[in-house]
Scaffold this motif. Structure first.
Motif: not given
Ligand code: GLC
Length: 483
Positions: A301-311, A382-389
């Motif tokens: 099971l592969v999940s993504f949890i978070g905001r649907f923001a461009h970032q 977590m395929p973030s374009r950028f991720e401050p932390c």
């Protein structure tokens, strides 16, 4: 005698004022709220330390159900008007919380999103400094978070209204460098008195820019991971500025609240587990969640949890998931939990119909479900374009879920790839669905290697990303900044 004074200084307790638009559990929109809620709590664990939080008033469930007393009342000359200001205090959080109510802005139910946000945050910053300026004992440090508090370091050093704050160190922390607070010049009419020849301090690329102002004027500037500071220096609209100011810039990785995030005691979970019982514990949670979303619990099971923001890159992720299921017939289940961009949410809902039971999503913010999904998942992507932390990778590790991350910002600083010594995650570099697919392929191979997978899970749970570590670095930073 001299030795004694130095010794005393090193052990001196500190009073720190945090200024922020968000603070969990009072009002939170993103990770900023989590961090500002946790910093004072852990800082104050050192005997004698006193960190407080000052934030704008929000009319919400928290403020309606907690007791506030009026600590201070004042008037604020604001443009051509005189506004009433009330500062309310609450003690329920283990540190003192102060909320600033400014006439005309006191009925807001949300933290952001109003037409006159800029004016509100300026009023908040000036009203707070007016108040602090007349304290008998000034704080040792004023610590500002993100652009909403970005003019504070400028006012402290350059406004004639605050001569007593000249020698108080200001710290500015960037949680997201993409929101810089660029505003129209007329807001300057609402600033407390300063010499107009200092106007250049307020601008970047000919625009008024709150974040750039803070980077120029604060005594120290931090980002929430070391790698993110490098990225801001190398490749951002403020790179040149960060280079100029590099001597006072440093990255300090965030931590998480290990008490709050603990699979052994998490009140949202039905099946608790520890590092010794991780296999059975996660299995039970997985069966529950898979039952709910109609997945086969035998598959990873592969999940993504978070905001649907461009970032956060959900757009590219959904493309990769689609290809994994429909082109490569991957033996995996995918679950997306979150909210944000409505178009993306609609797309995901539609995708459900064409994914033969291997993809599902929950659109919305649901803390209980999120906790259950951390506990149930084998991997968190977590395929973030950028991720401050990024904080989700820490939550995942704590719940024995292996993070699949793009190598940016705090993700790069915190997740070691499975092929390297002490690895407990999977990394990929490029922001495209091919790279995500390759990472997913590696995850499915790892899942089949039961022994290695089990060891990595245990290793993940043994990682320490607690606040205690970061607090040591902040304490040192404050001490170095103090005159
Ligand atoms: C912002 C960043 C996130 C960081 C958080 C707390 O939400 O996007 O990466 O973890 O702030 O500092």
């Amino acid at each position: 005698m001299e030795y004694f004074t130095i010794f005393q200084f090193q052990n001196k307790c500190m009073q720190v004022v945090h200024m922020s638009a968000e603070c969990y559990p009072v009002a939170k929109v993103g990770g900023l709220g989590d961090v500002v809620g946790a910093l004072p709590k852990y800082f104050n664990q050192t005997e004698g330390n006193d960190a407080i939080v000052v934030m704008p008033w929000v009319e919400n469930k928290f403020t309606q159900t907690h007791r506030f007393v009026v600590d201070h009342q004042a008037v604020l000359p604001f443009g051509r008007r005189i506004l009433q200001v009330k500062i309310l205090r609450n003690h329920d959080l283990g540190y003192k919380l102060y909320m600033v109510q400014v006439e005309g802005f006191e009925n807001r139910t949300q933290v952001y999103g109003y037409r006159n946000d800029a004016y509100h945050f300026i009023a908040f910053q000036v009203a707070t400094l007016n108040w602090i300026h007349q304290w008998e004992h000034l704080p040792d440090v004023i610590h500002c978070h993100d652009f909403h508090t970005g003019f504070v370091p400028f006012y402290m050093s350059h406004s004639h209204q605050f001569p007593r704050l000249r020698n108080v160190p200001s710290i500015f922390t960037i949680h997201n460098g993409n929101y810089q607070g660029m505003m129209s010049w007329d807001v300057v009419d609402y600033f407390p008195w300063f010499d107009t020849w200092k106007l250049p301090l307020l601008k970047w690329n000919n625009t008024l820019n709150a974040m750039a102002t803070a980077v120029k004027c604060a005594w120290r500037v931090t980002t929430v991971s070391p790698q993110y500071m490098k990225e801001l220096m190398q490749d951002s609209s403020l790179s040149e500025l960060f280079h100029q100011e590099s001597q006072k810039c440093v990255g300090i990785l965030n931590g998480i609240d290990n008490e709050e995030w603990n699979p052994e005691t998490d009140k949202h979970l039905r099946h608790h587990y520890s590092v010794d019982t991780v296999s059975e514990g996660k299995r039970a949670n997985k069966e529950e969640v898979c039952g709910h979303f109609h997945f086969d619990p035998e598959l990873p099971l592969v999940s993504f949890i978070g905001r649907f923001a461009h970032q956060k890159g959900v757009d590219v992720l959904s493309d990769a998931v689609w290809r994994a299921i429909n082109t490569y017939d991957a033996e995996m289940n995918f679950l997306i939990v979150g909210s944000g961009d409505p178009q993306l949410a609609r797309g995901l809902e539609q995708m459900k119909r064409y994914s033969r039971g291997k993809f599902n999503c929950y659109i919305g913010y649901n803390e209980e479900l999120a906790r259950k999904v951390y506990a149930a998942s084998d991997f968190l992507v977590m395929p973030s374009r950028f991720e401050p932390c990024g904080l989700n990778q820490f939550y995942a590790l704590r719940y024995g879920t292996l993070p699949i991350v793009r190598t940016v910002g705090g993700l790069l600083d915190s997740i070691i790839d499975m092929n390297d010594e002490n690895g407990c995650g999977i990394r990929f570099i490029q922001m495209n669905s091919n790279d995500i697919l390759h990472a997913l392929y590696r995850a499915s191979e790892l899942y089949l290697d039961k022994e290695k997978f089990a060891t990595m899970r245990q290793h993940a749970m043994n990682q320490d990303f607690s606040w205690e570590k970061s607090i040591k670095q902040y304490t040192q930073l404050y001490k170095n900044a103090m005159p």
